[in-house]
Write a protein that holds these residues in place. Structure first.
Motif, PDB file in Angstrom:
ATOM      1  N   SER A  68       0.947  -1.252  -0.031  1.00 38.53           N
ATOM      2  CA  SER A  68       0.149   0.187  -0.014  1.00 38.53           C
ATOM      3  C   SER A  68       0.856   1.232  -0.199  1.00 38.53           C
ATOM      4  O   SER A  68       0.541   2.266  -0.515  1.00 38.53           O
ATOM      5  CB  SER A  68      -1.076   0.039   1.121  1.00 38.53           C
ATOM      6  OG  SER A  68      -1.830   1.163   1.390  1.00 38.53           O
ATOM      7  N   THR A  69       1.848   1.262   0.798  1.00 33.47           N
ATOM      8  CA  THR A  69       2.787   2.595   0.938  1.00 33.47           C
ATOM      9  C   THR A  69       3.592   2.654  -0.551  1.00 33.47           C
ATOM     10  O   THR A  69       3.565   3.505  -1.075  1.00 33.47           O
ATOM     11  CB  THR A  69       4.053   2.183   1.985  1.00 33.47           C
ATOM     12  OG1 THR A  69       3.457   1.999   3.254  1.00 33.47           O
ATOM     13  CG2 THR A  69       4.928   3.238   1.772  1.00 33.47           C
ATOM     14  N   TYR A  70       3.878   1.531  -1.078  1.00 35.68           N
ATOM     15  CA  TYR A  70       4.382   1.583  -2.353  1.00 35.68           C
ATOM     16  C   TYR A  70       3.545   2.293  -3.705  1.00 35.68           C
ATOM     17  O   TYR A  70       3.783   3.190  -4.276  1.00 35.68           O
ATOM     18  CB  TYR A  70       4.987   0.138  -3.097  1.00 35.68           C
ATOM     19  CG  TYR A  70       5.765   0.223  -4.159  1.00 35.68           C
ATOM     20  CD1 TYR A  70       6.784   0.912  -4.424  1.00 35.68           C
ATOM     21  CD2 TYR A  70       5.231  -0.627  -5.325  1.00 35.68           C
ATOM     22  CE1 TYR A  70       7.456   1.041  -5.734  1.00 35.68           C
ATOM     23  CE2 TYR A  70       6.028  -0.883  -6.548  1.00 35.68           C
ATOM     24  CZ  TYR A  70       7.232  -0.011  -6.584  1.00 35.68           C
ATOM     25  OH  TYR A  70       7.809   0.025  -7.436  1.00 35.68           O
ATOM     26  N   ILE A  71       2.271   1.565  -3.383  1.00 38.07           N
ATOM     27  CA  ILE A  71       1.404   2.364  -4.418  1.00 38.07           C
ATOM     28  C   ILE A  71       1.239   4.043  -4.271  1.00 38.07           C
ATOM     29  O   ILE A  71       0.994   4.759  -4.990  1.00 38.07           O
ATOM     30  CB  ILE A  71      -0.171   1.563  -4.038  1.00 38.07           C
ATOM     31  CG1 ILE A  71      -0.008   0.122  -4.802  1.00 38.07           C
ATOM     32  CG2 ILE A  71      -1.112   2.199  -5.076  1.00 38.07           C
ATOM     33  CD1 ILE A  71       0.481  -0.209  -5.961  1.00 38.07           C
ATOM     34  N   HIS A  72       1.006   4.134  -2.952  1.00 36.51           N
ATOM     35  CA  HIS A  72       1.197   5.617  -2.464  1.00 36.51           C
ATOM     36  C   HIS A  72       2.260   6.407  -3.000  1.00 36.51           C
ATOM     37  O   HIS A  72       2.127   7.261  -3.702  1.00 36.51           O
ATOM     38  CB  HIS A  72       1.105   5.698  -1.095  1.00 36.51           C
ATOM     39  CG  HIS A  72       1.433   7.041  -0.480  1.00 36.51           C
ATOM     40  ND1 HIS A  72       0.879   8.336  -0.558  1.00 36.51           N
ATOM     41  CD2 HIS A  72       2.656   7.637  -0.050  1.00 36.51           C
ATOM     42  CE1 HIS A  72       1.147   9.184  -0.247  1.00 36.51           C
ATOM     43  NE2 HIS A  72       2.582   8.935   0.134  1.00 36.51           N
ATOM     44  N   CYS A  73       3.421   5.654  -2.993  1.00 36.62           N
ATOM     45  CA  CYS A  73       4.727   6.473  -3.503  1.00 36.62           C
ATOM     46  C   CYS A  73       4.529   6.610  -5.024  1.00 36.62           C
ATOM     47  O   CYS A  73       4.714   7.733  -5.582  1.00 36.62           O
ATOM     48  CB  CYS A  73       5.993   5.484  -3.238  1.00 36.62           C
ATOM     49  SG  CYS A  73       6.386   5.525  -1.350  1.00 36.62           S
ATOM     50  N   CYS A  74       4.148   5.785  -5.491  1.00 36.66           N
ATOM     51  CA  CYS A  74       4.012   5.598  -7.355  1.00 36.66           C
ATOM     52  C   CYS A  74       2.861   6.574  -7.568  1.00 36.66           C
ATOM     53  O   CYS A  74       3.185   7.360  -8.721  1.00 36.66           O
ATOM     54  CB  CYS A  74       3.531   4.286  -7.775  1.00 36.66           C
ATOM     55  SG  CYS A  74       4.713   3.086  -7.428  1.00 36.66           S
ATOM     56  N   HIS A  75       1.981   6.722  -7.092  1.00 40.84           N
ATOM     57  CA  HIS A  75       0.773   7.635  -7.173  1.00 40.84           C
ATOM     58  C   HIS A  75       1.519   9.288  -6.840  1.00 40.84           C
ATOM     59  O   HIS A  75       1.040  10.265  -7.786  1.00 40.84           O
ATOM     60  CB  HIS A  75      -0.429   7.774  -6.214  1.00 40.84           C
ATOM     61  CG  HIS A  75      -1.287   6.489  -6.957  1.00 40.84           C
ATOM     62  ND1 HIS A  75      -2.212   5.902  -6.003  1.00 40.84           N
ATOM     63  CD2 HIS A  75      -1.030   5.707  -7.901  1.00 40.84           C
ATOM     64  CE1 HIS A  75      -2.598   4.906  -6.775  1.00 40.84           C
ATOM     65  NE2 HIS A  75      -2.238   4.630  -7.810  1.00 40.84           N
ATOM     66  N   THR A  76       2.259   9.391  -5.764  1.00 34.14           N
ATOM     67  CA  THR A  76       2.737  10.809  -5.632  1.00 34.14           C
ATOM     68  C   THR A  76       3.561  11.163  -6.685  1.00 34.14           C
ATOM     69  O   THR A  76       3.907  12.298  -6.950  1.00 34.14           O
ATOM     70  CB  THR A  76       3.578  10.422  -4.256  1.00 34.14           C
ATOM     71  OG1 THR A  76       2.626  10.284  -3.220  1.00 34.14           O
ATOM     72  CG2 THR A  76       4.239  12.044  -3.955  1.00 34.14           C
ATOM     73  N   GLN A 122       9.440   3.818   5.269  1.00 39.34           N
ATOM     74  CA  GLN A 122       9.608   2.643   3.957  1.00 39.34           C
ATOM     75  C   GLN A 122       9.166   3.731   2.918  1.00 39.34           C
ATOM     76  O   GLN A 122       9.475   3.472   1.840  1.00 39.34           O
ATOM     77  CB  GLN A 122       8.337   1.905   4.244  1.00 39.34           C
ATOM     78  CG  GLN A 122       8.868   0.754   5.238  1.00 39.34           C
ATOM     79  CD  GLN A 122       7.660  -0.118   5.552  1.00 39.34           C
ATOM     80  OE1 GLN A 122       6.281   0.278   5.718  1.00 39.34           O
ATOM     81  NE2 GLN A 122       8.060  -1.502   6.020  1.00 39.34           N
ATOM     82  N   ALA A 123       8.279   4.749   3.205  1.00 40.97           N
ATOM     83  CA  ALA A 123       7.738   5.499   2.013  1.00 40.97           C
ATOM     84  C   ALA A 123       9.179   6.410   1.485  1.00 40.97           C
ATOM     85  O   ALA A 123       9.123   6.678   0.242  1.00 40.97           O
ATOM     86  CB  ALA A 123       6.584   6.656   2.396  1.00 40.97           C
ATOM     87  N   PHE A 124       9.810   6.800   2.348  1.00 43.42           N
ATOM     88  CA  PHE A 124      11.187   7.638   1.991  1.00 43.42           C
ATOM     89  C   PHE A 124      12.099   6.640   1.194  1.00 43.42           C
ATOM     90  O   PHE A 124      12.444   7.106   0.227  1.00 43.42           O
ATOM     91  CB  PHE A 124      11.788   8.140   3.199  1.00 43.42           C
ATOM     92  CG  PHE A 124      13.253   8.721   2.596  1.00 43.42           C
ATOM     93  CD1 PHE A 124      13.168  10.201   2.126  1.00 43.42           C
ATOM     94  CD2 PHE A 124      14.372   8.471   2.824  1.00 43.42           C
ATOM     95  CE1 PHE A 124      14.287  10.684   1.717  1.00 43.42           C
ATOM     96  CE2 PHE A 124      15.746   8.755   2.523  1.00 43.42           C
ATOM     97  CZ  PHE A 124      15.557   9.966   1.887  1.00 43.42           C
ATOM     98  N   ILE A 125      12.272   5.635   1.536  1.00 43.78           N
ATOM     99  CA  ILE A 125      13.293   4.451   0.970  1.00 43.78           C
ATOM    100  C   ILE A 125      12.807   4.203  -0.526  1.00 43.78           C
ATOM    101  O   ILE A 125      13.342   4.191  -1.393  1.00 43.78           O
ATOM    102  CB  ILE A 125      13.380   3.274   1.915  1.00 43.78           C
ATOM    103  CG1 ILE A 125      14.390   3.914   2.896  1.00 43.78           C
ATOM    104  CG2 ILE A 125      14.012   2.170   0.930  1.00 43.78           C
ATOM    105  CD1 ILE A 125      14.696   2.693   4.010  1.00 43.78           C
TER     106      ILE A 125
END
Length: 237
Positions: A68-76, A122-125
């Protein structure tokens, strides 16, 4: 999740600042990039295949919160075709690595990143690694690794590499790390979390002249320098 190749022309985000030396223009040349990718595939292809085969693919089933965090980063970062992410025990500590081999983009994460860090860390990395992919600078880092190997094996050719290529290339690599950090901050949105993460990784509080001198010959800037650069960027957005 199916990884598709994203070219440099797919747009570098506004957060990226180009390093003004000839290495950047050299690496941006399509013919040069094609040749360098072929070399990288030859030297690193089998190693990456082993890592991928033994790793765990990040999916909603394998690591739902991290996914879920990875999907958030991709959207951002507005990344439409995200690289596949693999969690691997081969990477130790808090560690991550981006690769592009045989036209396949991947992000490799250590298990510690996957299981022991907060969501924002995790979002930063993840954002940092996505930044490398988005900027299309993985070829440059691959070349840097190959040059390091060549220099270690050649006492005669080594100094020539350092004077003509290695110094500007390492400066280019350091700039790419600053840019990737900016992508990570856009995903994390908390500079204090980044500071805490850097402390966990090993950031030192006291920086000497020796540390500053040594940094000029490294392909990764010191964590203290990265945090300062990131603080400057955070105040500008």
């Amino acid at each position: 999740m199916v990884a598709e190749t994203t070219t440099v022309e797919d747009a570098v985000m506004d957060y990226a600042v180009k390093e003004e030396n000839y290495i950047g223009d050299f690496l941006d040349n399509k013919l040069v990039r094609g040749c360098l990718k072929s070399i990288a595939d030859k030297y690193y292809g089998s190693q990456i295949t082993v890592i991928r085969n033994e790793g765990v693919l990040l999916t909603n089933d394998s690591y739902p919160m991290l996914h879920s965090t990875y999907i958030h980063c991709c959207h951002t970062l507005k990344i439409m075709n995200p690289p596949a992410v693999y969690i691997t025990h081969i990477l130790r500590g808090i560690n991550a690595l981006s690769v592009e081999i045989n036209n396949e983009q991947m992000i490799l994460l250590s298990r510690r990143v996957a299981i022991s860090l907060s969501t924002k860390e995790q979002a930063f990395i993840l954002g940092h690694e996505l930044g490398h992919h988005q900027q299309g600078n993985l070829v440059g880092h691959t070349v840097n690794g190959l040059i390091n190997s060549l220099k270690d094996k050649s006492e005669i050719f080594g100094p020539m590499i350092q004077d003509a290529i290695e110094v500007p290339l390492k400066r280019w690599c350091r700039r790419s790390e600053y840019n990737a950090d900016r992508a990570g901050l856009l995903c994390c949105k908390d500079i204090e979390v980044v500071k805490q993460l850097f402390m966990k990784i090993g950031m030192i509080e006291s920086v000497t002249v020796y540390h500053q001198y040594k940094e000029t010959s490294d392909d990764h800037p010191m964590l203290t320098t990265r945090l300062k650069e990131l603080n400057d960027y955070a105040t500008s957005i």
